[in-house]
Design a protein around this motif. Structure first.
Motif, PDB file in Angstrom:
ATOM      1  N   LYS A 179       0.933  -1.175   0.008  1.00 17.95           N
ATOM      2  CA  LYS A 179       0.052   0.050  -0.168  1.00 17.95           C
ATOM      3  C   LYS A 179       0.949   1.275  -0.311  1.00 17.95           C
ATOM      4  N   LEU A 180       1.887   1.152   0.693  1.00 19.70           N
ATOM      5  CA  LEU A 180       2.805   2.300   0.649  1.00 19.70           C
ATOM      6  C   LEU A 180       3.631   2.337  -0.442  1.00 19.70           C
ATOM      7  N   GLY A 181       3.760   1.562  -1.480  1.00 21.60           N
ATOM      8  CA  GLY A 181       4.294   1.165  -2.554  1.00 21.60           C
ATOM      9  C   GLY A 181       6.029   1.432  -2.447  1.00 21.60           C
ATOM     10  N   LEU A 182       6.313   0.871  -1.581  1.00 16.87           N
ATOM     11  CA  LEU A 182       7.885   0.810  -1.183  1.00 16.87           C
ATOM     12  C   LEU A 182       8.765   0.519  -2.304  1.00 16.87           C
TER      13      LEU A 182
ATOM     14  N   HIS B 285      12.186  -4.901   0.973  1.00 15.08           N
ATOM     15  CA  HIS B 285      12.062  -3.696  -0.064  1.00 15.08           C
ATOM     16  C   HIS B 285      13.174  -2.971  -0.175  1.00 15.08           C
ATOM     17  N   GLY B 286      14.267  -3.158   0.490  1.00 14.94           N
ATOM     18  CA  GLY B 286      15.209  -2.323   0.352  1.00 14.94           C
ATOM     19  C   GLY B 286      15.329  -0.893   0.889  1.00 14.94           C
ATOM     20  N   VAL B 287      14.617  -0.662   1.774  1.00 14.82           N
ATOM     21  CA  VAL B 287      14.310   0.848   2.267  1.00 14.82           C
ATOM     22  C   VAL B 287      14.943   1.081   3.536  1.00 14.82           C
ATOM     23  N   SER B 288      15.315   2.020   3.868  1.00 19.86           N
ATOM     24  CA  SER B 288      16.072   2.703   5.192  1.00 19.86           C
ATOM     25  C   SER B 288      14.904   3.170   5.842  1.00 19.86           C
ATOM     26  N   VAL B 289      15.121   2.588   7.251  1.00 19.03           N
ATOM     27  CA  VAL B 289      13.879   2.726   8.171  1.00 19.03           C
ATOM     28  C   VAL B 289      14.369   3.360   9.589  1.00 19.03           C
ATOM     29  N   VAL B 290      13.518   4.489  10.137  1.00 23.88           N
ATOM     30  CA  VAL B 290      13.886   4.975  11.380  1.00 23.88           C
ATOM     31  C   VAL B 290      12.391   4.492  12.071  1.00 23.88           C
ATOM     32  N   GLY B 291      12.708   3.501  12.900  1.00 24.16           N
ATOM     33  CA  GLY B 291      11.542   3.207  14.130  1.00 24.16           C
ATOM     34  C   GLY B 291      11.651   3.787  15.292  1.00 24.16           C
ATOM     35  N   VAL B 292      10.321   4.380  15.893  1.00 30.43           N
ATOM     36  CA  VAL B 292      10.246   5.088  17.133  1.00 30.43           C
ATOM     37  C   VAL B 292       9.346   4.559  17.990  1.00 30.43           C
ATOM     38  N   THR B 293       9.782   4.193  19.204  1.00 26.13           N
ATOM     39  CA  THR B 293       8.941   3.764  20.307  1.00 26.13           C
ATOM     40  C   THR B 293       9.218   4.575  21.895  1.00 26.13           C
ATOM     41  N   LEU B 294       8.225   4.464  22.388  1.00 23.85           N
ATOM     42  CA  LEU B 294       8.316   5.045  23.944  1.00 23.85           C
ATOM     43  C   LEU B 294       8.833   3.947  24.960  1.00 23.85           C
ATOM     44  N   SER B 295       8.921   2.518  24.496  1.00 17.73           N
ATOM     45  CA  SER B 295       9.198   1.726  25.315  1.00 17.73           C
ATOM     46  C   SER B 295      10.664   1.126  25.093  1.00 17.73           C
ATOM     47  N   HIS B 296      11.394   1.211  26.447  1.00 15.15           N
ATOM     48  CA  HIS B 296      12.748   0.799  26.202  1.00 15.15           C
ATOM     49  C   HIS B 296      13.041  -0.791  26.118  1.00 15.15           C
ATOM     50  N   GLU B 297      12.124  -1.410  26.701  1.00 17.65           N
ATOM     51  CA  GLU B 297      12.092  -2.853  26.564  1.00 17.65           C
ATOM     52  C   GLU B 297      11.954  -3.286  24.851  1.00 17.65           C
ATOM     53  N   GLN B 298      10.806  -2.530  24.515  1.00 14.91           N
ATOM     54  CA  GLN B 298      10.585  -2.897  22.978  1.00 14.91           C
ATOM     55  C   GLN B 298      12.101  -2.275  22.081  1.00 14.91           C
ATOM     56  N   ALA B 299      12.538  -1.361  22.576  1.00 12.73           N
ATOM     57  CA  ALA B 299      13.564  -0.827  21.698  1.00 12.73           C
ATOM     58  C   ALA B 299      15.002  -1.667  21.809  1.00 12.73           C
ATOM     59  N   ALA B 300      15.063  -2.194  22.821  1.00 17.31           N
ATOM     60  CA  ALA B 300      16.367  -3.237  22.951  1.00 17.31           C
ATOM     61  C   ALA B 300      16.205  -4.210  22.447  1.00 17.31           C
ATOM     62  N   TYR B 301      14.916  -4.946  22.603  1.00 16.90           N
ATOM     63  CA  TYR B 301      14.662  -6.031  21.528  1.00 16.90           C
ATOM     64  C   TYR B 301      14.621  -6.043  20.234  1.00 16.90           C
ATOM     65  N   ALA B 302      14.182  -4.667  19.564  1.00 19.59           N
ATOM     66  CA  ALA B 302      14.224  -4.637  18.412  1.00 19.59           C
ATOM     67  C   ALA B 302      15.805  -4.388  17.646  1.00 19.59           C
ATOM     68  N   ARG B 303      16.502  -3.860  18.486  1.00 20.21           N
ATOM     69  CA  ARG B 303      17.780  -3.535  18.030  1.00 20.21           C
ATOM     70  C   ARG B 303      18.657  -4.853  17.729  1.00 20.21           C
ATOM     71  N   LYS B 304      18.274  -5.683  18.955  1.00 18.90           N
ATOM     72  CA  LYS B 304      18.925  -7.119  18.918  1.00 18.90           C
ATOM     73  C   LYS B 304      18.375  -7.742  17.633  1.00 18.90           C
ATOM     74  N   ARG B 305      17.226  -7.726  17.359  1.00 20.94           N
ATOM     75  CA  ARG B 305      16.719  -8.525  16.033  1.00 20.94           C
ATOM     76  C   ARG B 305      17.189  -7.859  14.711  1.00 20.94           C
ATOM     77  N   VAL B 306      17.559  -6.413  14.960  1.00 20.03           N
ATOM     78  CA  VAL B 306      17.981  -5.766  13.713  1.00 20.03           C
ATOM     79  C   VAL B 306      19.250  -6.162  13.415  1.00 20.03           C
TER      80      VAL B 306
END
Length: 433
Positions: free
Chosen positions: A192-195, A219-240
């Motif tokens: 839908k975003l037509g990435l 899709h080969g895009v560059s992404v900035v993800g924002v969250t207010l949760s420190h636990e989510q951010a730490a988990y997401a960075r590890k996955r990335v």
């Protein structure tokens, strides 16, 4: 008390003026009510005191979270049977002052007081939070997000499964796997975003990083993800890092109002806007409009409530506000579309995924129940009970059309009028290859 269940059933039916559709099993082992119906298990007299001091949904929720009440049998069937008495009839006839005008009701209330024992109100379970006095400041939003999302990543792994996507899946069929349905939802958003490769995506409320990872990897895009949760951010960075995408995905602990490094080519907001609040929604939409380049697209995926004749009389759900999403607010779909348009967006497509959310929630409940002892150890018994009741009740709410969920695709259309949308835009209706 001899045969407490029969006594409770009789008194509650007098109080409500309607037969109880479920069976009651009381603390003394007695039972009363339809033998084939699910049972409402009243574990102690404290449950009765909670209902006397707070008749209606919040009293039931407190008793459930504290473990004073339980359901034996089919949870969904029990909630369905009780819905008319607790939710669909609203709070009219729930006020003790109204009810006690009737002599028979007064007699029933006195009987329940005798059953309940000591008249003092039990303290609310520790999982309950108070609604903020000043809604949707950066500080109160951070508090609310922490309450809901910082339960523990291990707990959410149980509920959400390997996809770690905490929003409505997109089901090719009811018997598909949750992981396939969540993959298809992320891909639906991307289409839908037509990435296209090299674009810049802002993922608002990025959660555990699933959308950011999918968009960058597929899709080969560059992404900035924002969250207010420190636990989510730490988990997401590890996955990335595990996906080898640190050069393309940045995860920030940041309020969306503080993002200033636009313009972005596209923005996704999936299951985040419910936290924004009615008074702040136009500001939210204007911020996202400002962060998009002309011609950029926004995909806003959001739960909606049904509109009321008198919108000024709308009250938030007591249980969800106290235990699940503090300070959360649902708006009708039409209100959301209007606010996006007021902010300058051109709304190009709206798709309802209501039935898809019912299927998703039932899978989450099944995941939770399949590892119930471990879930209680990780989150605590009260918090685990909150999530089981919340998700099961919400599944029924979606299935019965009490609430919905919609994907709204909008464009920051340039002044010259070219939207960049294809003439036949709904190519995303086809199943992904």
């Amino acid at each position: 008390m001899a045969d407490a269940a029969s006594r409770l059933k009789s008194l509650v039916e007098q109080l409500l003026g309607a037969p109880l559709p479920v069976r009651i099993r009381a603390w003394d082992g007695s039972q009363a009510g339809p033998p084939d119906a699910p049972a409402l298990v009243v574990r102690n007299r404290r449950a009765v005191r909670r209902l006397l001091w707070k008749p209606g949904e919040l009293g039931l929720a407190r008793a459930w979270v504290a473990g004073d009440l339980d359901i034996e049998g089919d949870l969904y069937a029990a909630l369905d049977l009780m819905a008319e008495l607790v939710w669909e009839r609203g709070e009219d006839a729930r006020s003790l002052l109204q009810m006690l005008r009737d002599p028979e009701v007064r007699a029933a209330a006195r009987g329940l007081v005798k059953v309940a024992g000591l008249p003092l109100p039990p303290a609310p379970p520790r999982e309950e939070v108070r609604r903020a006095r000043h809604l949707h400041t950066k500080r109160t939003d951070k508090r609310a997000i922490s309450h809901h999302y910082d339960v523990g990543n291990d707990f959410y792994e149980i509920v959400l499964g390997p996809s770690m996507v905490y929003s409505c899946a997109y089901w090719p069929s009811p018997d598909a796997t949750l992981e396939q349905a969540q993959h298809d939802k992320l891909e639906l958003v991307c289409r839908k975003l037509g990435l296209t490769e090299g674009q810049r995506l802002l993922d608002v409320g990025c959660g555990w990083g699933s959308m950011a990872i999918h968009a960058a990897r597929e899709h080969g895009v560059s992404v900035v993800g924002v969250t207010l949760s420190h636990e989510q951010a730490a988990y997401a960075r590890k996955r990335v890092a595990g996906e080898g995408l640190t050069d393309r995905v940045e995860i920030r602990v940041q309020d969306y109002r503080d993002v200033t490094d636009g313009p972005y080519d596209v923005i996704s907001s999936i299951g985040m806007a419910e936290h924004v609040g009615a008074d702040r929604y136009l500001e939210y939409a204007e911020n996202l409009h400002r962060l998009l380049r002309p011609g950029g697209r926004l995909l806003n995926h959001q739960i909606a409530r049904r509109p009321q004749r008198d919108e000024s009389a709308y009250d938030v759900d007591e249980f969800i506000d106290a235990y699940v999403f503090p300070d959360g607010e649902l708006a009708p779909l039409g209100t959301t579309v209007t606010q996006l348009e007021r902010a300058g967006f051109e709304v190009r497509d709206v798709e309802s995924l209501r039935e898809h959310y019912g299927l998703t929630l039932r899978r989450w409940v099944a995941n939770l129940e399949s590892q119930w002892p471990r879930a209680m150890r990780l989150a605590g018994p009260g918090r685990a009970r909150v999530w089981r009741l919340y998700m099961a009740a919400c599944a029924l709410a979606f299935e019965h059309n009490r609430i919905g969920v919609n994907q709204v695709l909008a464009v920051r259309t340039p002044e010259e009028g070219g939207s960049g949308m294809p003439l036949r835009a709904r190519t995303w209706g086809a199943e992904p290859a």
